[in-house]
Motif scaffolding. Sequence first.
Motif, mmCIF file in Angstrom:
data_model
loop_
_atom_site.group_PDB
_atom_site.id
_atom_site.type_symbol
_atom_site.label_atom_id
_atom_site.label_comp_id
_atom_site.label_asym_id
_atom_site.label_seq_id
_atom_site.Cartn_x
_atom_site.Cartn_y
_atom_site.Cartn_z
ATOM 1 N N LEU A 270 0.860 -1.177 0.000
ATOM 2 C CA LEU A 270 0.000 0.000 0.000
ATOM 3 C C LEU A 270 0.894 1.223 0.000
ATOM 4 C CD1 LEU A 270 -3.051 0.796 0.191
ATOM 5 C CD2 LEU A 270 -2.687 1.055 2.647
ATOM 6 N N LEU A 271 0.752 2.075 -1.021
ATOM 7 C CA LEU A 271 1.578 3.269 -1.154
ATOM 8 C C LEU A 271 0.704 4.502 -0.969
ATOM 9 C CD1 LEU A 271 2.467 1.170 -3.816
ATOM 10 C CD2 LEU A 271 4.487 2.574 -3.421
ATOM 11 N N SER A 272 1.104 5.332 -0.021
ATOM 12 C CA SER A 272 0.352 6.550 0.277
ATOM 13 C C SER A 272 1.341 7.691 0.442
ATOM 14 C CB SER A 272 -0.476 6.359 1.552
ATOM 15 O OG SER A 272 -1.233 7.517 1.838
ATOM 16 N N GLY A 273 1.493 8.517 -0.605
ATOM 17 C CA GLY A 273 2.491 9.575 -0.570
ATOM 18 C C GLY A 273 3.880 8.969 -0.436
ATOM 19 N N ALA A 274 4.621 9.416 0.570
ATOM 20 C CA ALA A 274 5.972 8.900 0.794
ATOM 21 C C ALA A 274 5.984 7.647 1.654
ATOM 22 C CB ALA A 274 6.824 9.982 1.456
#
Length: 338
Positions: A248-252
């Motif tokens: 899961l990628l959220s911003g940095a």
Amino acid sequence: MGLSFTGPATRVVPVEEVTQVGQVRREALGLTTLAGFDALDAGRVGLAATEIATNVLRHGGGGRVLLSLIRGSAGLGVEICGVDRGPGFSLAQCLPDGYSTAGSQGQGLGAIQRQSTVFEAWSDAVGAVVLSRIYAAESQDRDLGYGALRAPMRHESVCGDGWSLRWDDDRLVAAILDGLGHGPQASEAADLGLSVIAEFPGLAADDYLARMHARMSRTRGGAAAVFCLEAGSGQGTFAGAGNIAATLLSGAVTRQLPSHPGIVGSNYRRAQPFRFDVRPGSLLLMHSDGLQTRWDLKRYEGLQHRHPALIVAVLHRDFDRGRDDTGIVAVRLEAPHG
């Protein structure tokens, strides 16, 4: 929304000489029949497929075209993705008609964009990726923010990896399954397991895995993972068994979603799912071990925020192992639009 879609195998067509451009066009037109397109919309697909394949050969020095049947908000569509190993290009320069680096009329990228419901491109030192998604012109179909690939091992006609998506009002379910081995028996295991996503709305992630386990008991089994998002509350749930990578990628911030040991359909012990908050706009990416796990989207400036289908194509280009089936699904986790 009440939509469910399990992706058929991606058609991977090598483009190394001019006759293969015609093969790309023919296979793309075959997908328009499955999508229920009329002659006008089929013509749009044929034109885009021809231009993309021609660009791969003429400007990119060869490569391949990936062809997929896709799901929109109102019906089916066709995705055409050209991947080459050429010197790359500046999209701002190449889109206007008349610009060419190979002595042609320079109408390729502009023509592709005009036929497309969704048009994306990526270019770097490794090569270029051009993505076109086309839906029927009169359907008012809205593109769904996902990308996926189901590519069989070389010399195999079926793929033992599979994926499925389900949208129900403010709920999203994403599942991926890697049938053990490859070939028809692995494909049968994957298809049987994924069929529970379409049949049973509203289950928790671990309940879906339990249903898969029961349904796959007479198959060779496989690795599987299920992600559920309650968009209203922003609550995500993940359950996995076996060698499935989920991120899961959220911003940095990058969060790995771990799977438990086991084989769904064989040696599987039910475990508690993982629960966590999900920020709108996050990217979920799940894949089988046909894709290497050493990828890092931070190395591709801006790619994380592009269309998920473009992200899938770039990662497949750079990290496919080349000796196994490959299943990838990426979803932009936005609130549904009804």
